[in-house]
Design a protein around this motif. Structure first.
Motif, PDB file in Angstrom:
ATOM      1  N   MET A 145      25.187  41.824  61.045  1.00 21.42           N
ATOM      2  CA  MET A 145      24.757  41.643  59.879  1.00 21.42           C
ATOM      3  C   MET A 145      24.038  40.233  59.921  1.00 21.42           C
ATOM      4  O   MET A 145      22.908  40.318  59.192  1.00 21.42           O
ATOM      5  CB  MET A 145      25.683  41.935  58.524  1.00 21.42           C
ATOM      6  CG  MET A 145      26.100  43.331  58.527  1.00 21.42           C
ATOM      7  SD  MET A 145      27.077  43.444  56.992  1.00 21.42           S
ATOM      8  CE  MET A 145      28.703  42.918  57.407  1.00 21.42           C
ATOM      9  N   ILE A 146      24.690  39.599  60.337  1.00 18.93           N
ATOM     10  CA  ILE A 146      24.136  37.983  60.421  1.00 18.93           C
ATOM     11  C   ILE A 146      22.893  38.165  61.398  1.00 18.93           C
ATOM     12  O   ILE A 146      21.894  37.341  61.241  1.00 18.93           O
ATOM     13  CB  ILE A 146      25.311  36.978  61.084  1.00 18.93           C
ATOM     14  CG1 ILE A 146      26.208  37.074  60.126  1.00 18.93           C
ATOM     15  CG2 ILE A 146      24.560  35.338  61.032  1.00 18.93           C
ATOM     16  CD1 ILE A 146      27.424  36.003  60.488  1.00 18.93           C
ATOM     17  N   GLY A 180      19.529  38.890  59.825  1.00 21.85           N
ATOM     18  CA  GLY A 180      19.232  38.330  58.823  1.00 21.85           C
ATOM     19  C   GLY A 180      19.973  38.283  57.875  1.00 21.85           C
ATOM     20  O   GLY A 180      19.377  37.519  56.575  1.00 21.85           O
ATOM     21  N   THR A 181      20.969  38.845  57.382  1.00 19.10           N
ATOM     22  CA  THR A 181      21.834  38.677  56.195  1.00 19.10           C
ATOM     23  C   THR A 181      22.404  37.356  55.941  1.00 19.10           C
ATOM     24  O   THR A 181      22.846  36.717  57.157  1.00 19.10           O
ATOM     25  CB  THR A 181      23.297  39.703  56.403  1.00 19.10           C
ATOM     26  OG1 THR A 181      22.499  40.888  57.064  1.00 19.10           O
ATOM     27  CG2 THR A 181      23.829  39.767  54.818  1.00 19.10           C
ATOM     28  N   SER A 182      21.973  36.797  54.860  1.00 17.59           N
ATOM     29  CA  SER A 182      22.491  35.373  54.517  1.00 17.59           C
ATOM     30  C   SER A 182      24.066  35.116  54.389  1.00 17.59           C
ATOM     31  O   SER A 182      24.996  36.180  54.043  1.00 17.59           O
ATOM     32  CB  SER A 182      21.693  34.788  53.348  1.00 17.59           C
ATOM     33  OG  SER A 182      22.560  35.403  52.132  1.00 17.59           O
TER      34      SER A 182
END
Lengths: 224, 417
Positions: free
Chosen positions: B317-318, B321-323
């Motif tokens: 997820m990171i 591009g997940t913040s």
């Protein structure tokens, strides 16, 4: 400027008390819309160079430029935003989110990263679903899909945001020969259709033949 | 946000057994608190009701110094008619006071013509007393079980049950009361036993009753003195506010030496049950603390395991591009929903439990009081606060694992096997 510009990059990992040189003074450039492969044996530095280009890691020395951005200088939050807007990722183990269906996995970057409207999302997802040929499987969860189908979903997820560059670390390693060739051909056709640059790593000679540009790494050094 | 909530719920359902067990543990914790609060609260309220509505009244006003020497029932600390009028005026003017009743307290000798013993007597105006302590008559067993509207008339006496049993006195029996007044002279009067009264908790719960006019005759009072004034207010929840009001009004009255003339006390200062009530409150708080610990530890444990098991997933997820905020939000939502599900289940089962306890009435004895029936109840505010605490603790317990997840380095997380 090239889409990817790597200048005198070195990367050293600390394994306990022993420093391991994963990359040594590597310089290269990759143009837009190219289909590039990093090849080499295990431990040659393929994953490391993909991680550096993908802003997942930072070099010990040297500079990495991606789409004109000096990515060494980005902080955690900026890196995440940059990855979400410019890059797409395909992983060796597919890395689909198990609680989301194929459709929702593909939609994920548009909701969680781009935050675009439902109608725009639907159009974008339908487009890539059709392109990768898994429309029939869109409502299935990852554990209901075959390896080849999972990797197609992963390719669709990487492409749905229309990134400039897709990075794929050993995307065929967990697939049978037929599926592996299908996935590489799919990636290539996506490059042709969307003009996206693909960089993938492999140590499979049959797969590497599909690349237009090949960089060979050995012991962290670019040899060809 | 909807997507995060959807993923959070699916992640909880992904580990069904673990989620179910954790939710069950929290539900049992909440259920225990609801049942305990309901039962203990009901017991406390019932006992306070018994004490204030059938014996002590909610507040009492005395001459300053009376309460500290209450055990000896001094007759030289009575309120004079003038002082009584002064207090009466204050009580009549206060909008929250609904009733007040004068009382004379005395210690006397009781004789059934064969045996003699001492007795503590409460001399009252029965009509006013019933306004202040509406349940006082409920404690009395009259002759032939016919309850009198005016529970004690001049010439009648109500005898405490323990004395009546010991001296074999029944309703209708003649007795003699002998008392000494504040000047030291002794006088006696004949009475007929009108009823036998059951005891309630506290020293004043074992007193007999006579009419206030008889007490004045017995004690040869030249002027109509009063030992105490019992007070009832409109809303028991406003007790402290009314007490503070009346106290400040009474503070204005001082003797020649500048000392206070009157003192006012709530039932809490007059009954030993307040210690039991405080103990019940402490136990209820302890139950809530145990529940908080259960929620905290079980959710913290589940969320730590959840983060550890999903390191690669978090890395993915990171990487795409997940913040960090959204990663944190996802895990906090999981903790929140786990608390919410458990909270709702605990409340529903708790309310059902309270309902069942009311159907199968719980009878018990306390001290000399028998056949008391508990009517457990829990108010909506308490359920709201209980749920709010569970949710707050759930989110708090998830903070550390969620923060850890949001701070993961993607390159390390993706490498995790």
């Amino acid at each position: 400027m090239a889409l990817v510009q790597i200048e005198n990059v070195s990367k050293t990992y600390q394994m306990g008390e022993v420093p391991v040189k994963a990359l040594q003074d590597v310089s290269l450039s990759i143009e837009e819309a190219s289909f590039v492969s990093f090849v080499g044996p295990s431990g040659s530095g393929k994953t490391t160079i993909l991680n550096l280009i993908g802003c997942l890691d930072k070099p010990t020395a040297g500079d990495v430029f991606v789409a004109g951005e000096h990515v060494n200088l980005l902080n955690r939050r900026q890196s995440a935003a940059f990855r979400g807007s410019v890059l797409g990722f395909i992983f060796q183990s597919f890395n689909l989110l198990p609680v989301l269906t194929a459709y929702e996995n593909i939609e994920y970057p548009l909701v969680m990263i781009r935050n675009i409207s439902q109608s725009m999302r639907s159009k974008a997802v339908q487009k890539v679903l059709k392109a990768v040929g898994i429309m029939e499987q869109k409502d299935k969860f990852p554990d209901q899909l075959s390896g080849g189908q999972k990797q197609r979903v992963a390719v669709a997820r990487a492409l749905v945001t229309q990134p400039k560059l897709v990075l794929a670390d050993e995307p065929t390693a967990n697939l049978d020969k037929k599926s592996a060739v299908n996935v590489i051909q799919l990636m290539r056709s996506m490059r042709d259709e969307f003009g996206t640059t693909f960089i993938f790593s492999t140590h499979d000679p049959k797969i590497m033949k599909e690349a237009e540009v090949i960089f060979t790494l050995e012991d962290g050094m670019l040899v060809n | 946000m909807n997507k995060i909530f959807k993923m959070a719920i699916r992640n909880l359902m992904r580990y069904k057994r673990r989620t179910l067990l954790t939710a069950l543990l929290i539900t049992v914790g909440i259920l225990t608190v609801i049942l305990f609060s309901g039962l203990a609260g009901s017991f406390k309220e019932m006992m306070i009701g018994q004490i204030t509505d059938s014996n002590l009244a909610q507040m009492q006003i005395h001459k300053k110094g009376y309460v500290s020497s209450i055990d000896s029932m001094p007759l030289n600390l009575n309120l004079s008619p003038k002082e009584y009028k002064t207090i009466e005026k204050i009580l009549q003017d206060h909008p929250d006071v609904v009733a007040y009743a004068p009382r004379i307290k005395l210690s006397a000798m009781l004789s059934n013509y064969a045996e003699t013993t001492n007795i503590r007597l409460n001399a009252v105006d029965p009509e006013k007393e019933t306004m202040v302590c509406p349940d006082v008559g409920n404690r009395m067993v009259f002759k032939d079980n016919v309850r009198e509207k005016i529970f004690v008339k001049p010439g009648e006496i109500i005898i405490p049950k323990n004395l009546a049993t010991g001296m074999k006195i029944k309703a209708g029996s003649p007795v003699v009361i002998v008392a000494q007044n504040k000047d030291g002279s002794i006088n006696g009067l004949n009475f007929t036993v009108a009823a036998i009264i059951e005891s309630v908790l506290g020293p004043q719960g074992k007193e007999g009753y006579i009419h206030i006019k008889d007490a004045r005759t017995l004690l040869r009072m030249e002027k109509p003195e009063v030992t105490e004034i019992a007070i009832r207010i409109k809303n028991f929840n406003k007790l402290n506010a009314v007490y503070a009001d009346l106290k400040s009004s009474l503070l204005k009255f001082k003797n020649k030496k500048g000392g206070l003339i009157f003192e006012i006390h709530t039932w809490e200062k007059l009954s030993p049950f307040v210690n039991i009530a405080n103990m019940i409150d402490i136990m209820t708080i302890s139950m809530k603390l145990i529940m908080i610990a259960i929620v905290l530890i079980s959710i913290l444990n589940v969320m730590i395991m959840s983060v550890y098991e999903r390191i690669r997933e978090i890395g993915t997820m990171i990487a795409i591009g997940t913040s960090p905020n959204k990663i944190m939000g996802l895990f906090l939502s999981e903790g929140f929903f786990l608390g919410l599900i458990s909270g709702i289940a605990g409340n529903v089962i708790g309310i059902a439990g309270i309902y069942l306890l009311n159907i199968f009435k719980i009878r018990f004895s306390f001290g000399r009081m028998d056949n008391l029936i508990l009517s457990p109840a829990i108010n909506i505010n308490e359920l709201f606060w209980l749920t709010a605490i569970v949710l707050l603790v759930s989110v708090f317990a998830t903070l550390q694992p969620a923060y850890k997840a949001s701070k993961m380095e993607p390159v390390d997380a993706l490498r995790h096997v």
